[in-house]
Motif scaffolding. Structure first.
Motif, PDB file in Angstrom:
ATOM      1  N   PHE A  12       0.860  -1.186   0.000  1.00 22.33           N
ATOM      2  CA  PHE A  12       0.000   0.000   0.000  1.00 22.33           C
ATOM      3  C   PHE A  12       0.896   1.236   0.000  1.00 22.33           C
ATOM      4  CE2 PHE A  12      -2.159  -3.404   2.242  1.00 22.33           C
ATOM      5  CZ  PHE A  12      -3.417  -3.394   1.664  1.00 22.33           C
ATOM      6  N   HIS A  13       0.600   2.169  -0.875  1.00 22.31           N
ATOM      7  CA  HIS A  13       1.376   3.405  -0.973  1.00 22.31           C
ATOM      8  C   HIS A  13       0.690   4.460  -0.104  1.00 22.31           C
ATOM      9  CE1 HIS A  13       3.574   1.365  -4.052  1.00 22.31           C
ATOM     10  NE2 HIS A  13       2.458   1.162  -4.711  1.00 22.31           N
ATOM     11  N   THR A  14       1.313   4.757   1.038  1.00 24.72           N
ATOM     12  CA  THR A  14       0.698   5.659   2.004  1.00 24.72           C
ATOM     13  C   THR A  14       1.487   6.953   2.113  1.00 24.72           C
ATOM     14  OG1 THR A  14       1.911   4.922   3.969  1.00 24.72           O
ATOM     15  CG2 THR A  14      -0.004   3.618   3.328  1.00 24.72           C
ATOM     16  N   ARG A  15       0.831   7.921   2.708  1.00 24.76           N
ATOM     17  CA  ARG A  15       1.472   9.197   3.039  1.00 24.76           C
ATOM     18  C   ARG A  15       1.391   9.336   4.551  1.00 24.76           C
ATOM     19  NH1 ARG A  15       4.030  12.513  -0.354  1.00 24.76           N
ATOM     20  NH2 ARG A  15       2.973  14.348   0.408  1.00 24.76           N
ATOM     21  N   PRO A  49     -17.352   1.778  -0.210  1.00 28.36           N
ATOM     22  CA  PRO A  49     -17.253   2.303  -1.573  1.00 28.36           C
ATOM     23  C   PRO A  49     -16.464   3.596  -1.738  1.00 28.36           C
ATOM     24  CG  PRO A  49     -19.491   1.606  -1.120  1.00 28.36           C
ATOM     25  CD  PRO A  49     -18.748   1.552   0.181  1.00 28.36           C
ATOM     26  N   GLY A  50     -16.480   4.480  -0.741  1.00 29.94           N
ATOM     27  CA  GLY A  50     -15.732   5.706  -0.954  1.00 29.94           C
ATOM     28  C   GLY A  50     -15.675   6.624   0.249  1.00 29.94           C
ATOM     29  N   ALA A  51     -14.529   7.246   0.414  1.00 32.04           N
ATOM     30  CA  ALA A  51     -14.372   8.280   1.429  1.00 32.04           C
ATOM     31  C   ALA A  51     -15.334   9.420   1.133  1.00 32.04           C
ATOM     32  CB  ALA A  51     -12.928   8.783   1.419  1.00 32.04           C
ATOM     33  N   PHE A  52     -15.801  10.058   2.164  1.00 31.34           N
ATOM     34  CA  PHE A  52     -16.688  11.223   2.090  1.00 31.34           C
ATOM     35  C   PHE A  52     -18.094  10.891   1.585  1.00 31.34           C
ATOM     36  CE2 PHE A  52     -12.439  13.197   1.899  1.00 31.34           C
ATOM     37  CZ  PHE A  52     -12.538  14.139   2.913  1.00 31.34           C
ATOM     38  N   THR A  53     -18.412   9.620   1.371  1.00 27.25           N
ATOM     39  CA  THR A  53     -19.752   9.272   0.899  1.00 27.25           C
ATOM     40  C   THR A  53     -20.709   9.188   2.098  1.00 27.25           C
ATOM     41  OG1 THR A  53     -19.193   6.924   0.915  1.00 27.25           O
ATOM     42  CG2 THR A  53     -18.911   8.105  -1.179  1.00 27.25           C
ATOM     43  N   PRO A  54     -22.025   9.343   1.871  1.00 23.48           N
ATOM     44  CA  PRO A  54     -22.965   9.505   2.984  1.00 23.48           C
ATOM     45  C   PRO A  54     -23.011   8.364   4.008  1.00 23.48           C
ATOM     46  CG  PRO A  54     -23.999  10.172   0.926  1.00 23.48           C
ATOM     47  CD  PRO A  54     -22.675   9.548   0.577  1.00 23.48           C
ATOM     48  N   ASN A  91      -6.367  10.345   3.956  1.00 24.40           N
ATOM     49  CA  ASN A  91      -5.851  11.165   5.051  1.00 24.40           C
ATOM     50  C   ASN A  91      -6.751  12.371   5.323  1.00 24.40           C
ATOM     51  OD1 ASN A  91      -3.697   9.445   5.457  1.00 24.40           O
ATOM     52  ND2 ASN A  91      -2.204  10.734   4.417  1.00 24.40           N
ATOM     53  N   LYS A  92      -7.234  13.015   4.280  1.00 21.96           N
ATOM     54  CA  LYS A  92      -8.131  14.171   4.456  1.00 21.96           C
ATOM     55  C   LYS A  92      -9.459  13.741   5.062  1.00 21.96           C
ATOM     56  CE  LYS A  92      -6.242  18.030   3.530  1.00 21.96           C
ATOM     57  NZ  LYS A  92      -6.017  18.946   4.650  1.00 21.96           N
ATOM     58  N   ASN A 101      -9.126   6.752  16.738  1.00 22.17           N
ATOM     59  CA  ASN A 101      -9.017   5.317  16.985  1.00 22.17           C
ATOM     60  C   ASN A 101      -8.885   4.485  15.715  1.00 22.17           C
ATOM     61  OD1 ASN A 101      -9.418   5.660  19.871  1.00 22.17           O
ATOM     62  ND2 ASN A 101     -11.532   6.132  19.353  1.00 22.17           N
ATOM     63  N   VAL A 102      -9.755   4.714  14.766  1.00 21.15           N
ATOM     64  CA  VAL A 102      -9.727   3.961  13.511  1.00 21.15           C
ATOM     65  C   VAL A 102      -8.600   4.505  12.642  1.00 21.15           C
ATOM     66  CG1 VAL A 102     -10.989   3.442  11.379  1.00 21.15           C
ATOM     67  CG2 VAL A 102     -12.196   3.421  13.580  1.00 21.15           C
ATOM     68  N   GLN A 103      -7.849   3.593  12.033  1.00 17.30           N
ATOM     69  CA  GLN A 103      -6.787   3.974  11.109  1.00 17.30           C
ATOM     70  C   GLN A 103      -7.244   3.692   9.682  1.00 17.30           C
ATOM     71  OE1 GLN A 103      -2.964   2.269  12.257  1.00 17.30           O
ATOM     72  NE2 GLN A 103      -3.669   2.151  14.369  1.00 17.30           N
ATOM     73  N   VAL A 104      -6.866   4.539   8.743  1.00 15.65           N
ATOM     74  CA  VAL A 104      -7.266   4.356   7.360  1.00 15.65           C
ATOM     75  C   VAL A 104      -6.151   3.701   6.552  1.00 15.65           C
ATOM     76  CG1 VAL A 104      -8.951   6.236   7.373  1.00 15.65           C
ATOM     77  CG2 VAL A 104      -6.586   6.719   6.708  1.00 15.65           C
ATOM     78  N   ILE A 105      -6.572   2.866   5.604  1.00 21.89           N
ATOM     79  CA  ILE A 105      -5.639   2.231   4.674  1.00 21.89           C
ATOM     80  C   ILE A 105      -6.065   2.630   3.264  1.00 21.89           C
ATOM     81  CG2 ILE A 105      -4.708   0.088   3.742  1.00 21.89           C
ATOM     82  CD1 ILE A 105      -5.325  -1.275   6.401  1.00 21.89           C
ATOM     83  N   PRO A 106      -5.198   3.344   2.535  1.00 23.73           N
ATOM     84  CA  PRO A 106      -5.520   3.695   1.160  1.00 23.73           C
ATOM     85  C   PRO A 106      -5.263   2.512   0.236  1.00 23.73           C
ATOM     86  CG  PRO A 106      -3.364   4.548   1.708  1.00 23.73           C
ATOM     87  CD  PRO A 106      -3.904   3.894   2.957  1.00 23.73           C
TER      88      PRO A 106
END
Length: 182
Positions: A12-15, A49-54, A91-92, A101-106
């Protein structure tokens, strides 16, 4: 369905934040592998399905975030949220959600999601390739329990939500603990 299956090996390519970078965007690239995230830990991974989705932003992610201590009490070390979005977006979104608490994985390329058999077309929504919604309890890189929303299909007209909810995963953990105690 997938219990007992070992997770695919993916990079995974992370920042990651690095103040040494300086400037308004102090992040550097850091590659992480499946083993980096999952080896030696009992985790919950949920993919959406997607970040920022409802549904993702209103129910699923906040529910896992708020329930973190309860999940820890059930033997969970880490909770990861994955989406077929790049590291900048993830990240945004984590920042916008105020995650502690929750960590995100792109999974911007969708490689992990594809290898899990969960990559679907969402062209009907203008998204392109995305993850079908699911959650899993993973122990040392092996799926212990699987929670997949019904109707897995390309261009599904709806976004089912319930099976992979934090409440459902918590109920499974509580029931499993009660079964062991009995």
């Amino acid at each position: 369905m997938k219990a007992g299956v070992k997770l695919p090996d993916v990079t995974f390519h992370t920042r990651v934040r690095d103040e040494a970078v300086g400037g308004p965007n102090p992040f550097r690239w850091e590659d992480k592998t499946t083993a980096d995230y999952f080896a030696g830990k009992r985790v919950i991974l949920f993919s959406l399905p997607g970040a920022f989705t409802p549904t993702c932003s209103t129910y699923q992610l906040p529910g896992f975030e708020k329930g973190f201590e309860e999940f820890q009490a059930q033997g969970i070390d880490v909770i990861y949220c994955m989406s077929v979005n790049d590291s900048f977006v993830m990240n945004k979104w984590a920042e916008a959600q105020g995650l502690q608490n929750v960590q995100v994985i792109p999974n911007g390329s969708g490689e992990f999601t594809r290898k899990m058999g969960m990559l679907v077309a969402k062209d009907n929504l203008g998204f392109g390739a995305r993850s079908w919604r699911y959650a899993a309890i993973i122990n040392d890189g092996v799926i212990e329990a699987w929670f997949e929303e019904p109707g897995l299909a390309d261009n599904h007209p709806e976004d089912p939500y319930g099976v992979s909810s934090p409440e459902n995963v918590q109920k499974y953990l509580q029931d499993a603990k009660a079964e062991v105690a009995a």
